[in-house]
Motif scaffolding. Structure first.
Motif, PDB file in Angstrom:
ATOM      1  N   ASP A 152       0.828  -1.201   0.000  1.00 16.02           N
ATOM      2  CA  ASP A 152       0.000   0.000   0.000  1.00 16.02           C
ATOM      3  C   ASP A 152       0.864   1.254   0.000  1.00 16.02           C
ATOM      4  N   ASN A 153       0.407   2.294  -0.707  1.00 18.01           N
ATOM      5  CA  ASN A 153       1.185   3.534  -0.785  1.00 18.01           C
ATOM      6  C   ASN A 153       0.927   4.482   0.376  1.00 18.01           C
ATOM      7  N   GLY A 154      -0.001   4.143   1.254  1.00 16.92           N
ATOM      8  CA  GLY A 154      -0.235   4.961   2.437  1.00 16.92           C
ATOM      9  C   GLY A 154      -1.392   5.925   2.336  1.00 16.92           C
ATOM     10  N   GLU A 155      -1.985   6.075   1.150  1.00 13.25           N
ATOM     11  CA  GLU A 155      -3.102   6.995   0.999  1.00 13.25           C
ATOM     12  C   GLU A 155      -4.285   6.532   1.855  1.00 13.25           C
ATOM     13  N   GLY A 156      -4.780   7.416   2.687  1.00 11.14           N
ATOM     14  CA  GLY A 156      -5.906   7.097   3.549  1.00 11.14           C
ATOM     15  C   GLY A 156      -5.549   6.325   4.802  1.00 11.14           C
ATOM     16  N   ALA A 157      -4.249   6.112   5.041  1.00 12.06           N
ATOM     17  CA  ALA A 157      -3.834   5.300   6.189  1.00 12.06           C
ATOM     18  C   ALA A 157      -4.234   5.933   7.522  1.00 12.06           C
ATOM     19  N   LEU A 158      -4.068   7.237   7.639  1.00 14.78           N
ATOM     20  CA  LEU A 158      -4.406   7.884   8.901  1.00 14.78           C
ATOM     21  C   LEU A 158      -5.899   7.789   9.175  1.00 14.78           C
ATOM     22  N   ASP A 159      -6.713   7.899   8.145  1.00 15.29           N
ATOM     23  CA  ASP A 159      -8.160   7.763   8.321  1.00 15.29           C
ATOM     24  C   ASP A 159      -8.518   6.364   8.838  1.00 15.29           C
ATOM     25  N   SER A 160      -7.850   5.348   8.296  1.00 21.31           N
ATOM     26  CA  SER A 160      -8.094   3.982   8.759  1.00 21.31           C
ATOM     27  C   SER A 160      -7.676   3.817  10.210  1.00 21.31           C
ATOM     28  N   CYS A 161      -6.542   4.413  10.564  1.00 17.59           N
ATOM     29  CA  CYS A 161      -6.088   4.363  11.959  1.00 17.59           C
ATOM     30  C   CYS A 161      -7.099   5.035  12.885  1.00 17.59           C
ATOM     31  N   MET A 162      -7.608   6.180  12.457  1.00 18.59           N
ATOM     32  CA  MET A 162      -8.589   6.915  13.267  1.00 18.59           C
ATOM     33  C   MET A 162      -9.843   6.087  13.479  1.00 18.59           C
ATOM     34  N   LEU A 163     -10.306   5.436  12.417  1.00 18.69           N
ATOM     35  CA  LEU A 163     -11.515   4.619  12.501  1.00 18.69           C
ATOM     36  C   LEU A 163     -11.343   3.503  13.532  1.00 18.69           C
ATOM     37  N   LEU A 164     -10.219   2.776  13.452  1.00 23.21           N
ATOM     38  CA  LEU A 164      -9.961   1.680  14.381  1.00 23.21           C
ATOM     39  C   LEU A 164      -9.765   2.182  15.808  1.00 23.21           C
ATOM     40  N   ALA A 165      -9.056   3.296  15.958  1.00 26.35           N
ATOM     41  CA  ALA A 165      -8.789   3.832  17.291  1.00 26.35           C
ATOM     42  C   ALA A 165     -10.094   4.190  18.005  1.00 26.35           C
ATOM     43  N   LYS A 166     -11.024   4.762  17.271  1.00 28.43           N
ATOM     44  CA  LYS A 166     -12.307   5.139  17.865  1.00 28.43           C
ATOM     45  C   LYS A 166     -13.180   3.911  18.116  1.00 28.43           C
ATOM     46  N   LYS A 167     -13.103   2.942  17.219  1.00 30.05           N
ATOM     47  CA  LYS A 167     -13.917   1.728  17.370  1.00 30.05           C
ATOM     48  C   LYS A 167     -13.520   0.932  18.601  1.00 30.05           C
ATOM     49  N   TYR A 168     -12.209   0.800  18.828  1.00 30.72           N
ATOM     50  CA  TYR A 168     -11.732  -0.044  19.924  1.00 30.72           C
ATOM     51  C   TYR A 168     -11.168   0.746  21.100  1.00 30.72           C
ATOM     52  N   ASN A 169     -11.258   2.061  21.036  1.00 31.11           N
ATOM     53  CA  ASN A 169     -10.785   2.921  22.121  1.00 31.11           C
ATOM     54  C   ASN A 169      -9.343   2.593  22.488  1.00 31.11           C
ATOM     55  N   CYS A 170      -8.492   2.612  21.479  1.00 33.36           N
ATOM     56  CA  CYS A 170      -7.086   2.286  21.692  1.00 33.36           C
ATOM     57  C   CYS A 170      -6.224   3.135  20.769  1.00 33.36           C
ATOM     58  N   VAL A 171      -4.918   2.993  20.896  1.00 27.40           N
ATOM     59  CA  VAL A 171      -3.977   3.622  19.973  1.00 27.40           C
ATOM     60  C   VAL A 171      -3.788   2.686  18.785  1.00 27.40           C
ATOM     61  N   VAL A 172      -3.717   3.260  17.601  1.00 25.07           N
ATOM     62  CA  VAL A 172      -3.489   2.473  16.390  1.00 25.07           C
ATOM     63  C   VAL A 172      -2.303   3.069  15.641  1.00 25.07           C
ATOM     64  N   ALA A 173      -1.391   2.198  15.208  1.00 19.72           N
ATOM     65  CA  ALA A 173      -0.213   2.626  14.456  1.00 19.72           C
ATOM     66  C   ALA A 173      -0.115   1.814  13.174  1.00 19.72           C
ATOM     67  N   ALA A 174       0.077   2.503  12.056  1.00 18.63           N
ATOM     68  CA  ALA A 174       0.281   1.861  10.757  1.00 18.63           C
ATOM     69  C   ALA A 174       1.667   2.245  10.260  1.00 18.63           C
ATOM     70  N   THR A 175       2.514   1.256  10.032  1.00 19.20           N
ATOM     71  CA  THR A 175       3.889   1.523   9.634  1.00 19.20           C
ATOM     72  C   THR A 175       4.081   1.321   8.140  1.00 19.20           C
ATOM     73  N   GLY A 176       4.962   2.152   7.560  1.00 21.65           N
ATOM     74  CA  GLY A 176       5.269   2.086   6.135  1.00 21.65           C
ATOM     75  C   GLY A 176       6.353   3.093   5.824  1.00 21.65           C
ATOM     76  N   LYS A 177       6.346   3.642   4.615  1.00 23.22           N
ATOM     77  CA  LYS A 177       7.330   4.681   4.273  1.00 23.22           C
ATOM     78  C   LYS A 177       7.206   5.860   5.231  1.00 23.22           C
ATOM     79  N   GLU A 178       5.991   6.171   5.607  1.00 21.02           N
ATOM     80  CA  GLU A 178       5.703   7.055   6.725  1.00 21.02           C
ATOM     81  C   GLU A 178       4.868   6.264   7.718  1.00 21.02           C
ATOM     82  N   ASP A 179       4.985   6.608   8.975  1.00 17.20           N
ATOM     83  CA  ASP A 179       4.272   5.878  10.025  1.00 17.20           C
ATOM     84  C   ASP A 179       3.183   6.767  10.612  1.00 17.20           C
ATOM     85  N   TYR A 180       1.994   6.180  10.798  1.00 15.28           N
ATOM     86  CA  TYR A 180       0.830   6.921  11.259  1.00 15.28           C
ATOM     87  C   TYR A 180       0.389   6.380  12.609  1.00 15.28           C
ATOM     88  N   ILE A 181       0.262   7.275  13.603  1.00 19.66           N
ATOM     89  CA  ILE A 181      -0.145   6.871  14.943  1.00 19.66           C
ATOM     90  C   ILE A 181      -1.249   7.797  15.411  1.00 19.66           C
TER      91      ILE A 181
END
Length: 274
Positions: A152-181
């Motif tokens: 994956d090229n990372g487009e929309g990654a932060l949005d996906s992290c936000m969705l999961l973080a709110k759903k499970y009330n936790c921190v979510v991190a997606a790693t790649g060329k840039e890392d989203y937390i």
């Protein structure tokens, strides 16, 4: 938005994580994959934590009681690991032990998702750390993967992290060329790192273990996760400067984790805070 760690209000907090970890020496229980178990143990030791690769079903419940954090990696999931991971996560919930979940290959192997679902429903998860493809998949978004690797090229990654973080009330991190937390309200994009980390088996597993170490030493799991991933990336950059080939890089990476300083974090950290 700030693009330099030195000028950020979070500077002292990120550095405090590393200082606290090395003072507290958190005990990190790891139920992780067999390909990288030795690397995870060694990088935890070098970082300043104490690893315990305790995964026997008959032992995990009691061990989670005395652990500072629990790291669950589903990369090479045996039947005993599956049951042990669920049981350990239940113990962590009962005993208030932080849990980092690494959903390795969840987008490629459907069985892993039933295990992840049981952990999320029955146990406790403070941090979900995966590559971008895995995180997008868990968020119900289209993702590109090849086995355990994200394409994956990372487009929309932060949005996906936000969705999961709110759903499970936790921190979510997606790693790649840039890392989203993100924790659902605060977010960080880490721009440090090197492609050489993709040439070493288990770099993602190692950073997951580091996330558990910092989670076991610091209350704010968003800041602790930022510190762990930044630590890996800065150490990777330094190791790559010393050697440009994977075998030697792998050794230097662990050396650089050992010598990582708060001064280096302040000087070289490159993060966008939101």
């Amino acid at each position: 938005m700030t693009n330099n760690l030195e000028n950020s209000n979070y500077t002292n907090e990120v550095c405090n994580v590393l200082n606290d970890l090395r003072k507290k020496i958190p005990l990190v229980q790891c139920i992780t994959n067999y390909v990288t178990i030795n690397d995870c143990a060694n990088i935890l030791l070098s970082y300043g934590a104490s690893p315990a690769m305790c995964e026997a079903y008959d032992e995990v419940f009691d061990f989670a009681k005395i652990s500072s954090a629990l790291y669950i990696n589903v990369g090479t999931l045996t039947k005993e690991q599956e049951e042990a991971a669920v049981l350990a996560s239940i113990s962590a919930k009962v005993n208030n032990t932080p849990v980092v979940l690494d959903p390795v290959a969840c987008a490629a192997i459907p069985r892993k998702n039933s295990v992840i679902k049981r952990i999320l429903e029955l146990g406790r998860v403070d941090v979900i750390k995966g590559n971008i493809g895995e995180i997008k998949f868990l968020a119900g978004e289209a993702s590109e993967v090849r086995g355990v690797d994200s394409l994956d090229n990372g487009e929309g990654a932060l949005d996906s992290c936000m969705l999961l973080a709110k759903k499970y009330n936790c921190v979510v991190a997606a790693t790649g060329k840039e890392d989203y937390i993100t924790d659902g309200s605060r977010s960080a994009i880490i721009k440090n790192g090197t492609d050489m980390l993709t040439k070493v088996t288990g770099a993602g597993c190692m950073v997951g273990a580091l996330c558990a170490a910092t989670a076991g030493a610091y209350e704010d799991k968003f800041i602790s996760t930022v510190c762990a991933i930044l630590s890996m990336n800065l150490s990777g950059e330094e190791a790559y400067e010393m050697c440009k080939v994977p075998g030697s890089f792998r050794v230097k990476l662990i050396d650089c984790i050992y010598t990582l300083s708060t001064e280096k974090i302040m000087k070289e950290g490159n993060i966008l805070w939101q």
